[in-house]
Write a protein that holds these residues in place. Structure first.
Motif, short mmCIF file in Angstrom:
data_model
loop_
_atom_site.label_atom_id
_atom_site.label_comp_id
_atom_site.label_asym_id
_atom_site.label_seq_id
_atom_site.Cartn_x
_atom_site.Cartn_y
_atom_site.Cartn_z
N GLU A 280 0.23 6.15 -16.85
CA GLU A 280 -0.82 6.26 -15.81
C GLU A 280 -1.20 7.73 -15.71
O GLU A 280 -0.89 8.39 -14.72
CB GLU A 280 -0.29 5.78 -14.45
CG GLU A 280 0.31 4.41 -14.41
CD GLU A 280 -0.74 3.31 -14.45
OE1 GLU A 280 -1.89 3.55 -14.03
OE2 GLU A 280 -0.40 2.21 -14.92
N PRO A 281 -1.87 8.28 -16.73
CA PRO A 281 -2.06 9.73 -16.75
C PRO A 281 -2.75 10.26 -15.50
O PRO A 281 -3.66 9.62 -14.97
CB PRO A 281 -2.96 9.94 -17.98
CG PRO A 281 -2.85 8.71 -18.79
CD PRO A 281 -2.52 7.60 -17.85
N ASP A 282 -2.28 11.42 -15.05
CA ASP A 282 -2.87 12.06 -13.88
C ASP A 282 -4.19 12.73 -14.29
O ASP A 282 -4.41 13.04 -15.46
CB ASP A 282 -1.91 13.12 -13.34
CG ASP A 282 -0.60 12.49 -12.87
OD1 ASP A 282 -0.66 11.42 -12.23
OD2 ASP A 282 0.47 13.06 -13.17
N GLY A 283 -5.05 12.95 -13.30
CA GLY A 283 -6.31 13.64 -13.56
C GLY A 283 -6.42 14.90 -12.74
O GLY A 283 -5.42 15.42 -12.24
N ILE A 284 -7.66 15.36 -12.60
CA ILE A 284 -7.92 16.56 -11.79
C ILE A 284 -8.44 16.03 -10.46
O ILE A 284 -9.61 15.67 -10.33
CB ILE A 284 -8.97 17.45 -12.49
CG1 ILE A 284 -8.47 17.80 -13.90
CG2 ILE A 284 -9.25 18.69 -11.67
CD1 ILE A 284 -9.53 18.40 -14.80
N PHE A 285 -7.53 15.92 -9.50
CA PHE A 285 -7.80 15.10 -8.32
C PHE A 285 -8.17 15.89 -7.08
O PHE A 285 -7.60 16.96 -6.82
CB PHE A 285 -6.55 14.28 -7.98
CG PHE A 285 -6.18 13.22 -8.99
CD1 PHE A 285 -7.13 12.32 -9.47
CD2 PHE A 285 -4.87 13.10 -9.45
CE1 PHE A 285 -6.78 11.34 -10.38
CE2 PHE A 285 -4.51 12.12 -10.37
CZ PHE A 285 -5.47 11.24 -10.83
N HIS A 286 -9.07 15.32 -6.27
CA HIS A 286 -9.22 15.71 -4.86
C HIS A 286 -8.09 15.01 -4.08
O HIS A 286 -7.55 13.99 -4.54
CB HIS A 286 -10.56 15.22 -4.32
CG HIS A 286 -11.74 16.00 -4.81
ND1 HIS A 286 -12.91 16.10 -4.10
CD2 HIS A 286 -11.93 16.70 -5.95
CE1 HIS A 286 -13.77 16.84 -4.77
NE2 HIS A 286 -13.21 17.21 -5.91
N PRO A 287 -7.76 15.51 -2.89
CA PRO A 287 -6.70 14.84 -2.11
C PRO A 287 -7.10 13.40 -1.78
O PRO A 287 -8.27 13.14 -1.46
CB PRO A 287 -6.62 15.67 -0.82
CG PRO A 287 -7.32 16.96 -1.13
CD PRO A 287 -8.30 16.70 -2.21
N PRO A 288 -6.14 12.47 -1.85
CA PRO A 288 -6.47 11.08 -1.52
C PRO A 288 -6.44 10.84 -0.01
O PRO A 288 -5.74 11.55 0.70
CB PRO A 288 -5.34 10.30 -2.20
CG PRO A 288 -4.17 11.24 -2.16
CD PRO A 288 -4.73 12.63 -2.26
N PRO A 289 -7.19 9.85 0.48
CA PRO A 289 -7.09 9.51 1.91
C PRO A 289 -5.74 8.84 2.19
O PRO A 289 -5.15 8.25 1.30
CB PRO A 289 -8.23 8.52 2.13
CG PRO A 289 -8.55 7.97 0.79
CD PRO A 289 -8.13 8.98 -0.23
N THR A 290 -5.27 8.95 3.44
CA THR A 290 -3.97 8.34 3.76
C THR A 290 -4.13 6.82 3.88
O THR A 290 -5.20 6.32 4.24
CB THR A 290 -3.41 8.88 5.09
OG1 THR A 290 -4.42 8.72 6.07
CG2 THR A 290 -3.01 10.33 4.98
N PRO A 291 -3.05 6.07 3.61
CA PRO A 291 -3.15 4.61 3.72
C PRO A 291 -3.41 4.16 5.15
O PRO A 291 -3.00 4.82 6.11
CB PRO A 291 -1.77 4.13 3.26
CG PRO A 291 -1.11 5.28 2.61
CD PRO A 291 -1.74 6.53 3.16
N ARG A 292 -4.10 3.01 5.26
CA ARG A 292 -4.36 2.43 6.57
C ARG A 292 -3.18 1.52 6.94
O ARG A 292 -2.30 1.27 6.12
CB ARG A 292 -5.67 1.66 6.51
CG ARG A 292 -6.85 2.60 6.31
CD ARG A 292 -8.10 1.91 5.81
NE ARG A 292 -8.04 1.65 4.39
CZ ARG A 292 -9.11 1.62 3.58
NH1 ARG A 292 -10.31 1.87 4.05
NH2 ARG A 292 -8.98 1.35 2.31
N CYS A 293 -3.20 1.02 8.18
CA CYS A 293 -2.06 0.25 8.70
C CYS A 293 -1.64 -0.87 7.74
O CYS A 293 -0.48 -0.97 7.34
CB CYS A 293 -2.47 -0.32 10.06
SG CYS A 293 -1.28 -1.47 10.72
N TYR A 294 -2.60 -1.72 7.32
CA TYR A 294 -2.22 -2.86 6.48
C TYR A 294 -1.72 -2.40 5.11
O TYR A 294 -0.88 -3.05 4.49
CB TYR A 294 -3.41 -3.84 6.33
CG TYR A 294 -4.57 -3.32 5.53
CD1 TYR A 294 -5.54 -2.51 6.11
CD2 TYR A 294 -4.72 -3.64 4.19
CE1 TYR A 294 -6.61 -2.03 5.39
CE2 TYR A 294 -5.79 -3.17 3.44
CZ TYR A 294 -6.74 -2.37 4.05
OH TYR A 294 -7.79 -1.89 3.32
#
Ligand SMILES: Cc1cc2nc3c(=O)[nH]c(=O)nc-3n(C[C@H](O)[C@H](O)[C@H](O)COP(=O)(O)OP(=O)(O)OC[C@H]3O[C@@H](n4cnc5c(N)ncnc54)[C@H](O)[C@@H]3O)c2cc1C
Ligand code: SF4
Length: 564
Positions: free
Chosen positions: A165-179
């Motif tokens: 699952e190669p990593d890329g050049i990422f922006h920060p991900p949003p945090t998970p929601r409750c569900y």
């Protein structure tokens, strides 16, 4: 529509303005080529034409689907499973669903933006398990182009260091929601891997575009261009170069050949006037989507290519695949009666569950990943899938409203997306008896899943049911039986169709070489999903775009060297 001069010979003619064609238009105009871009659909401006932030009550239909918008009236894509005047057929006893867009930017106007790289194993699966075929290229060949797509387009995700699952050049991900947090806890208890999702949505300012403001409506398009569509990220910079001639409502009929055996342009029908026209070009790039590209090649017959252009191998239309898929959803009591809270986020999942098991202990090859859906989206047509599915749900008046409030946000769903192995029974060909409204012969599909896919989907069903049980929930539907194919989606229904002009080193068994250049016609290239040798369990579009970027660079280098 910009008028095109018949006397002009363009450096490149690209057919199709979606994911693959958009990248080619972007990269080739930047590299100095004068490009004509033919698009069968009409102009589309996500800022003016999109339905972002519309309320269900703004429409008498409350956003319900229409024939042109099967995914809902506010959806950003014009097209669908059936297009008036443009039929396709299926061989008796088989079923294939073909989704086609007809608009500038193609399916990128409403795709899910799940943007995954294929991993190192995905390019050489035959060497690993003996099934299908290896690609003539490796992950390392494509890596710089994945990086370039990340930089140009923007993507969020997290660096995980997982082997396939190669990593890329990422922006920060949003945090998970409750569900998503609850699903993640349950899945991890069962031994699954859960990481932040990877979507082509920007969470920081990027190349003059504003970051996402978390309205959760990505499928409608994005007025702030914070998510990726070809229309809002690739076409505008290509136009800025002054070298792009965009010709919309132009239905390509065939690639034309010169006496020298090279492609010399594309003939098309102007959908507005119904007239036949022709674009002359020194290089032709097909990016009309995998099956439509196969159709164009098969319909481009000449004395040199009586079985269709670039089809000396007889493999155009063959090795067609789609992602395997099935869904399970359920009711989770601990998510009901929650106090109102903000679950805004991007219009897609915030978590991703990659393939986590070892096939040597399973009765199917290859893997699948899991997509999660649920939460407290804006209620609209089809809201909650029907209140009758919930305990005591139903009735009328105040009690009904109370039930809706109580159960709102208490369901969750899981979709599996897995890898099928190409087989001889899955292909498309020209139907000798049917033409579309333009007189162009149409495709006929053949399709057959094998036990590889059925067993894999059965495993998906069992896994999703186990996660819902671990969350303390109940599943809405019974386990599908073997006779029901364990709930496998129809071929084509996951809309990841690939193949039909596959890549290879041997011109007897493949259509294009490792640069997506036709073996038979050196100035003909393919920049969509048709050259794919195998599916992988990853959604394919990031790889279509990386390969299109790579092919465009090859074309630019060859032009510089005077070889094209
Ligand atoms: C609802 C939905 C969700 C999806 N979600 C994801 C996801 O999350 N991740 C992912 O990786 N993939 C996803 N996909 C798949 C993704 O959209 C496709 O893989 C991708 O758009 C393919 O790019 P393309 O350039 O080959 O084709 P398209 O984007 O379809 O573009 C092809 C273009 O060519 C034009 N065209 C076709 N025929 C002709 C012709 N004869 N002449 C001229 N023009 C022509 C079409 O009008 C269209 O504009 C999703 C698709 C859908 C529908
Ligand atoms: S969620 Fe973000 S990227 Fe998606 S439409 Fe809304 S603002 Fe745009």
């Amino acid at each position: 529509m910009q008028s095109q001069s018949r006397s002009t010979t363009y450096d490149v003619c690209i057919v199709g303005s979606g994911a693959g064609g958009g990248i080619a238009a972007y990269a080739l105009t930047k590299a100095g080529a004068r490009v004509a871009l033919l698009e069968a659909g009409s102009m589309w401006d996500p800022i003016k034409d999109g339905a972002m932030l519309k309320w269900p009550y703004d429409s008498p239909r409350r956003g319900a689907s229409t024939r042109e918008r099967p995914f809902g009236e506010f959806d950003g894509c014009i097209g669908g499973w059936q297009i008036d005047g443009e039929p396709y057929t299926m061989a008796p006893g088989t079923r294939f669903d073909w989704w086609r867009a007809r608009m500038l930017g193609g399916r990128t106007n409403h795709w899910g933006r799940i943007s995954l790289r294929f991993g190192p194993y995905d390019f050489n699966r035959k060497s690993r398990d003996g099934l299908g075929d290896d690609w003539p290229i490796s992950y390392d060949d494509v890596k710089p182009w994945y990086d370039e797509v990340d930089r140009v387009v923007g993507i969020f995700g997290s660096v995980e260091g997982l082997p396939n699952e190669p990593d890329g050049i990422f922006h920060p991900p949003p945090t998970p929601r409750c569900y998503e947090r609850l699903a993640s806890q349950a899945a991890k208890k069962l031994g699954l891997t859960v990481i932040p999702a990877r979507l082509s949505i920007i969470t920081k300012p990027h190349n003059g575009r504003a970051p996402c403001h978390y309205c959760g409506q990505c499928n409608r398009g994005c007025m702030t261009a914070s998510n990726f569509s070809s229309t809002n990220v690739l076409i505008p910079p290509a136009q800025k170069t002054g070298r792009l001639t965009l010709i919309t409502d132009a239905m390509a009929r065939e690639v034309t050949l010169g006496r020298d055996g090279l492609a010399n342009g594309v003939s098309y029908i102007d959908r507005k006037s119904g007239r036949d026209s022709h674009i002359s070009a020194r290089i032709v790039v097909l990016a009309a989507s995998a099956c439509e590209t196969a159709r164009l090649l098969l319909n481009s017959k000449s004395s040199t290519f009586p079985n269709g252009l670039a089809n000396s191998s007889g493999t155009v239309g063959k090795y067609l695949t789609d992602t395997t898929g099935t869904d399970v959803s359920g009711f989770i009591p601990k998510m009901m009666d929650l106090p109102p809270h903000n679950e805004d986020g991007v219009g897609g999942m915030h978590i991703y569950m990659p393939w986590w098991l070892d096939n040597s202990k399973l009765d199917f090859p290859r893997g699948y990943h899991i997509e999660t859906y649920g939460g407290r989206g804006v209620p609209g047509s089809g809201f909650m899938g029907g209140i009758h599915r919930y305990p005591k749900g139903g009735g009328y008046g105040a009690a009904l409203k109370d039930d809706y409030r109580r159960y709102y946000g208490s369901s969750i769903g899981f979709s599996g997306r897995g890898e099928m192995i190409p087989n001889d029974d899955c292909y498309c060909e020209i139907d000798p008896n049917v033409v579309d409204q333009y007189g162009i012969p149409v495709l006929r599909f053949h399709w057959k899943w094998t036990d590889h896919e059925y067993n894999q989907v059965k495993h998906m069903q069992q896994t999703f049911r186990a996660i819902i049980a671990e969350m303390g929930g109940t599943v809405f539907s019974p386990m599908p039986t073997k006779e029901q194919g364990y709930g496998i989606a129809n071929g084509g229904a996951i809309i990841h169709e690939l193949g039909g002009a596959r890549m290879g080193n041997d011109s007897k068994t493949s259509v294009v070489n490792a640069n997506c250049q036709a073996h038979d016609v050196k100035n003909l290239f393919i920049a969509d999903g048709a050259p794919f040798v195998s599916q992988a369990d990853k959604n394919p579009t990031w790889t279509i775009m990386a390969l299109s970027m790579r092919t465009s660079d090859y074309i630019a280098q060859q032009r510089k060297a005077g070889a094209l």
